[in-house]
Design a protein around this motif. Structure first.
Motif, PDB file in Angstrom:
ATOM      1  N   LEU A 263      94.394  46.274 -51.228  1.00 26.02           N
ATOM      2  CA  LEU A 263      95.383  46.619 -50.206  1.00 26.02           C
ATOM      3  C   LEU A 263      94.935  46.126 -48.831  1.00 26.02           C
ATOM      4  CD1 LEU A 263      97.982  48.196 -49.465  1.00 26.02           C
ATOM      5  CD2 LEU A 263      96.515  50.173 -49.098  1.00 26.02           C
ATOM      6  N   ILE A 264      93.682  46.348 -48.496  1.00 27.24           N
ATOM      7  CA  ILE A 264      93.160  45.880 -47.222  1.00 27.24           C
ATOM      8  C   ILE A 264      93.207  44.359 -47.151  1.00 27.24           C
ATOM      9  CG2 ILE A 264      91.047  45.713 -45.834  1.00 27.24           C
ATOM     10  CD1 ILE A 264      90.391  48.566 -46.853  1.00 27.24           C
ATOM     11  N   PHE A 265      92.867  43.687 -48.241  1.00 20.93           N
ATOM     12  CA  PHE A 265      92.906  42.224 -48.278  1.00 20.93           C
ATOM     13  C   PHE A 265      94.313  41.716 -47.998  1.00 20.93           C
ATOM     14  CE2 PHE A 265      91.882  38.004 -49.447  1.00 20.93           C
ATOM     15  CZ  PHE A 265      92.936  37.538 -50.198  1.00 20.93           C
ATOM     16  N   PHE A 266      95.317  42.280 -48.637  1.00 16.62           N
ATOM     17  CA  PHE A 266      96.683  41.811 -48.435  1.00 16.62           C
ATOM     18  C   PHE A 266      97.199  42.132 -47.035  1.00 16.62           C
ATOM     19  CE2 PHE A 266      96.844  42.007 -53.171  1.00 16.62           C
ATOM     20  CZ  PHE A 266      96.964  40.636 -53.354  1.00 16.62           C
ATOM     21  N   ILE A 267      96.791  43.244 -46.472  1.00 19.32           N
ATOM     22  CA  ILE A 267      97.212  43.571 -45.107  1.00 19.32           C
ATOM     23  C   ILE A 267      96.603  42.582 -44.124  1.00 19.32           C
ATOM     24  CG2 ILE A 267      96.934  45.272 -43.265  1.00 19.32           C
ATOM     25  CD1 ILE A 267      97.254  47.445 -45.403  1.00 19.32           C
ATOM     26  N   VAL A 268      95.326  42.274 -44.293  1.00 18.08           N
ATOM     27  CA  VAL A 268      94.659  41.359 -43.374  1.00 18.08           C
ATOM     28  C   VAL A 268      95.218  39.945 -43.493  1.00 18.08           C
ATOM     29  CG1 VAL A 268      92.427  40.253 -42.882  1.00 18.08           C
ATOM     30  CG2 VAL A 268      92.553  42.708 -43.218  1.00 18.08           C
ATOM     31  N   THR A 269      95.467  39.476 -44.697  1.00 19.08           N
ATOM     32  CA  THR A 269      95.941  38.101 -44.861  1.00 19.08           C
ATOM     33  C   THR A 269      97.374  37.914 -44.399  1.00 19.08           C
ATOM     34  OG1 THR A 269      96.548  38.529 -47.161  1.00 19.08           O
ATOM     35  CG2 THR A 269      94.374  37.551 -46.751  1.00 19.08           C
ATOM     36  N   THR A 270      98.173  38.954 -44.349  1.00 16.01           N
ATOM     37  CA  THR A 270      99.550  38.801 -43.887  1.00 16.01           C
ATOM     38  C   THR A 270      99.686  38.965 -42.386  1.00 16.01           C
ATOM     39  OG1 THR A 270     100.033  41.126 -44.303  1.00 16.01           O
ATOM     40  CG2 THR A 270     100.568  39.570 -46.053  1.00 16.01           C
TER      41      THR A 270
END
Length: 137
Positions: free
Chosen positions: A29-36
């Protein structure tokens, strides 16, 4: 007669430990938030004019693109000049620290550029920049 004592539930527990799976889910979840949350491009290519005083801004920006034929693009969508104000205000509310950059084609008519700048100022943003290319010598 002797009564059998029930065995404790801890000895025969078949529960699965969910902690590692939850850790993985939160990391994803953190990965997808940061990459978007990286810089959003307008979705179109324009031939920007050159300028000797061009500087690079590293902060996340709201990009308003204008094609040579007068099409206005914000957040990968074509918008009418009357919708620029509402779109820029919405994006600025989502990214209060981001600045507004107008990426106009070098053949864009001044009338369209002026209307877009006026709509951005009506949205409450007074420091809009115009994107340029660095002039090579």
């Amino acid at each position: 007669m002797r009564r059998r004592s029930s065995r404790s539930t801890a000895e025969h527990s078949s529960d699965i430990d969910m902690t590692p799976m939850l850790d993985i889910v939160f990391i994803m979840l953190i990965f997808f938030i940061v990459t978007t949350s990286f810089v959003k491009e307008s979705g179109i290519d324009v031939n920007r004019p050159t300028a000797q005083t061009a500087t690079r801004k590293e902060q996340g920006n709201i990009i308003v693109s204008i094609r040579a034929n007068g099409e206005i693009w914000i957040d990968k969508r074509q918008v009418d000049v009357r919708a620029v104000r509402a779109n820029v205000a919405r994006l600025h509310a989502e990214q209060p620290l981001g600045s507004v950059v107008i990426a106009a084609d070098r053949d864009t008519r001044v009338k369209v550029l002026t209307q877009v700048m006026d709509q951005i100022r009506l949205a409450g943003i007074t420091n809009a920049s115009i994107a340029t290319e660095s002039e090579s010598r």
